[in-house]
Enzyme design. Sequence first.
Site, short mmCIF file in Angstrom:
data_model
loop_
_atom_site.label_atom_id
_atom_site.label_comp_id
_atom_site.label_asym_id
_atom_site.label_seq_id
_atom_site.Cartn_x
_atom_site.Cartn_y
_atom_site.Cartn_z
CB CYS A 1 23.17 34.10 -7.10
SG CYS A 1 23.12 32.55 -8.27
NE ARG B 1 18.98 35.23 -13.84
CZ ARG B 1 18.83 35.17 -13.18
NH1 ARG B 1 18.65 36.86 -12.14
NH2 ARG B 1 18.07 34.19 -11.56
CD GLU C 1 21.54 27.06 -11.91
OE1 GLU C 1 20.88 27.31 -11.97
OE2 GLU C 1 22.56 26.93 -13.69
NE ARG D 1 23.41 32.00 -15.99
CZ ARG D 1 22.18 32.38 -15.04
NH1 ARG D 1 21.70 31.62 -14.08
NH2 ARG D 1 21.44 32.36 -15.97
CG ASP E 1 17.01 26.24 -13.13
OD1 ASP E 1 15.88 26.46 -12.18
OD2 ASP E 1 17.95 26.98 -12.85
C1 PEP Z 1 19.25 30.21 -9.77
O1 PEP Z 1 18.85 28.02 -10.98
O2 PEP Z 1 18.97 30.22 -8.49
C2 PEP Z 1 19.28 30.88 -10.82
C3 PEP Z 1 20.06 31.69 -10.14
O3 PEP Z 1 19.42 31.06 -12.00
P1 PEP Z 1 18.49 31.31 -12.76
O4 PEP Z 1 17.24 32.01 -11.84
O5 PEP Z 1 19.08 32.82 -13.90
O6 PEP Z 1 17.80 29.71 -13.82
MG MG Z 2 19.35 28.31 -12.94
#
Ligand code: PEP
Ligand code: MG
Length: 593
Positions: free
Chosen positions: A514, A299, A443, A336, A467
Amino acid sequence: MTAALKGIGVSPGVAAGPALVAIQRTQVIRFPIGPGRVARELSALERARARCQDQLRQIRQRVSELSGAELAAIFDAQLLMLEDPMVVGRAAELIAGEYVNAEWAVQRAFDEIAAVFDTVEDPYLHERKGDLHDVTGRLRMNLRGEKGGPRDLLEDLASPCVLVADELTPSVVAQLDWSRILGFATDAGSRTYHTAILARSLNVPAVVGLRDVSARIPAGADVIIDGDTGDVRIDPTPGERLEVEARTRLHGRRVSVGLSGGPSATVDGIAVQLHANIERSEDVSLALASGAEGIGLYRSEFLLVGGAPDLAGEDEQYEVYRHVVERMAPRVVTIRSFDIDERQLVRRPIDTALDARWFPEHDRAGHGGLRGIRFGLAQPSIFKTQLRALLRAACHGNLRVMFPFVSSVQEVRAARRLLDESRAELAARGIDPPSVPVGIMIEVPSAAFTSSLLAREADFFTIGTNDLIQYTLAVDRTDERVSDRYEPLHPAVLRLIRQVRRGAVREGIPVSVCGEMASDPLLLPLLIGCGLTEFSMTPGALTVARGVVRKTHAGEMGRLAARVLTLGTVEDIERCLRESFGQPADHKEVQTE
Ligand code: PEP
Ligand code: MG
């Protein structure tokens, strides 16, 4: 004197050793004290504060050695809270003024401050509330005479032990050193619950559902737990001990299949890749120590946390990405692009009103605004700076670039154009990076629905279930009031995941998961049953996940997933899963000499 308790054996085998008792119960008992006991409670509070300070300083030291000073600063904030008169001072006031026990007074002090924080809508204060919760939790734990945390609990033990706990939450499981735990017994749990799956994946004998075992077994007492029969003996006779030794010899040593790193495969030989999610470059050490086969999600927006705008410069970013890529090489590193919302950055002049730069305001992404890839496209100069840094870092190892929050094909094409431009700019400077796989996060529901179209535009997919769940179910993942509606097992979520995988398979691109869902021992086998074989999760969850994978029969899970996907409610799906995992797993046990 020996004593016997009966629970439910959920993971076979027998374990004998000294009991390590861990109680996490959050409820606090309030009892009135006479004026004669005030002084005692006040000095207990002072001693607890001193112990907290020692523990936090030690933790800060450890974290700073392991992960750098920036992360260690979290504990400075907690140390300051211990000095704050609104915390310990207020608790002391309550003890003396209302004649209540110290533990309850600390909880009241927390509730009072938390109520004030709650009235202000500010993400910074919300985070501080988390710190305050930790600090007051630690104070209460020390008041109960316990040690500082799950790992600390093991520090004083010379020999391996049997863990006796009220419950075992996944976060505690992730922190424990399982090479020193022979087996466990818990008050909570049933045959089909999470703890059972955990025990089987860690390959340790376990008895659950004992109701009050954590209160009945004194710390250090000799115990035997029998995961086959559900029997627990406290202070066993020498004869009973001999019997345990004979049984252990007869059955051979149980191997902790969950602990070793390296590639994982299911019982029926389906290879599963387990990668780590990281937020900071220092987390690479943790990822490697946890046996991660790669970084599935870095991230990168966390680079911007803490108000260091220089980090947004190309060279500074390049150094950070290069460090991660080099340390992980030859393993893959998926970085990312910044998943930030425009509202999280403020444009401020540096020296003159003409020379303005973006400064970070908050540290987490907002909702549905100019976020992720949208922000990148709206701010091409920031985006291209990052892309150039990424391309340069790709010269040093196995790097993949990933775009977050994609909701349409056009966005991917536009982002790819900017990547091409960035490459051309580097070429003009005489730098010629290798070709880099470009992936997208799935997502947002629109991306999931059009996954077969998006799969033609991308080299890989990563499903961000955190998300995807919130946008599919219209449930804000940070809003506690609707947290019970945040359902990973909602039929809509499961169907979307299946659809995304199909889209990827049709176009022949890899797809991974993920989001947090992948690290849940109950959900991971189901995802494998849906045909997914690549997962990325927080490093602490990898050990358990590895054990789960090695106990999973992908074919059986495929049949289970097919059944689950016909069910209409979360309750039915959960029941189906629990029934399925509740079946004895003995035929899957691994024994060695
Ligand atoms: C998700 O949205 O599942 C993700 C891994 O990204 P983040 O939690 O950083 O939004
Ligand atoms: Mg996300």
